[in-house]
Write an enzyme that holds these catalytic residues in place. Sequence first.
Site, PDB file in Angstrom:
ATOM      1  N   ASP A 161      49.899  66.106  80.393  1.00 56.43           N
ATOM      2  CA  ASP A 161      50.862  66.939  79.418  1.00 56.43           C
ATOM      3  C   ASP A 161      50.175  67.403  78.454  1.00 56.43           C
ATOM      4  O   ASP A 161      49.160  67.115  77.639  1.00 56.43           O
ATOM      5  CB  ASP A 161      52.066  66.230  79.486  1.00 56.43           C
ATOM      6  N   GLU A 201      52.549  61.542  78.988  1.00 55.89           N
ATOM      7  CA  GLU A 201      52.122  60.480  77.696  1.00 55.89           C
ATOM      8  C   GLU A 201      52.653  60.951  76.445  1.00 55.89           C
ATOM      9  O   GLU A 201      52.838  59.813  75.670  1.00 55.89           O
ATOM     10  CB  GLU A 201      50.396  60.602  77.925  1.00 55.89           C
TER      11      GLU A 201
END
Length: 402
Positions: free
Chosen positions: A81, A139
């Site tokens: 991400d 994350e």
Amino acid sequence: MNRESVRALLDSVADDVIQWRRHLHKHPELSFQEEKTAQFVYDRLQSFGNLELSRPTKTSVVARLVGAQPGPVIGLRADMDALAIQEENDFPFASAVPGVMHACGHDGHTAMLLGAANVLSRLQDQIRGEVRFIFQHAEEMHPGGAREMVEAGVAEGVDAMLAIHLMSSVPVGKIGLAYGPVTANSDRFDITIQGRGGHASTPHSAIDPVAIGAQVIANLQQIVSRNTDPLEQLVISVTNFHGGTGAYNVIPDKAELRGSVRSFSQAVREAAAKRMEQIVKGIAEAHGAAYSFDYRYGYASVVNDEQVTRAVEELIVEEWGEQALLRMPPMMGGEDFSAFAARVPSCYICLGAGNAEKGIVYPHHHPRFTVDEDALRDGVALFVRGALKWTGAETGQPTAST
């Protein structure tokens, strides 16, 4: 499998890894929104062959490389991400998505693990056991994608796990390791002080939540300096303080504070939360105000397993030499790899990706953050060497099975 053959395979995928990283950098996606990223990863993995693919969550991907013979299972994890940051770099591959940027190296992590999957998929007949490639979403946003993947069973049957984080604060060519805690417990809090508003010229008729909030901030630091063993580590940071409407002559009726708490010890973590509320309660009540206190546990500390970390240290020295190894102190940053490390003996590796000569000096989460792409080959090699070490393809038997 001899080292020369592995190096040839690493060389063969090096350019692709850079191009994959640049593609991902140009097309970043925020946490829990990594649909195109996950599809890109899935399509690349599918093209390699010999991999069993699955989608344990909407925006994550897992690939299993099952070897020709039984043996241990090694998990390799990369996060995918990006962050809500407007990029200020002028690269040809700079983010094409306004307000979203890969400012923490996850594009590189994903590309490195794709490179490792490409190399290892060509060595299936030499693998004893299984290599599990874990492409994790989210994350950067609590509760984090790692916890979701653990709950989906991704870590079941895994004997050891490795994760690599590119670090702009570490020079390229260096590989950082820590035994024990690597990252901190990362928690958040919200405090509301409910007073009574009034005119600035008559403060005696009001209950000033701004003045009370200022006392709270000052006294919270006493937890670090006077309530915590000086040999322990604790950070309490108030990062937001909101009160009032902008008028110069109005005392507001409410002030809101929020911030972050970082620690390594669970006992310190719990004691800090308890003491924080005691301080807020005492100060608010002493001044006739009401309060609310909300403390939320975030990611737990990532703790490197001693045996797994020792095995990683051995392979670093074997491959790069003693001079490449860097002893890392624990970091106060948070990382949701802790959800995996709590279930599976693991090692979180800090891979140098900074280069002052190239101007690659900006910290993580900075709008001009980037990494030295020379580090990507080292990352692929770390993943590949780690997998081969655990599955016995280099030595004839597993060297770090747990």
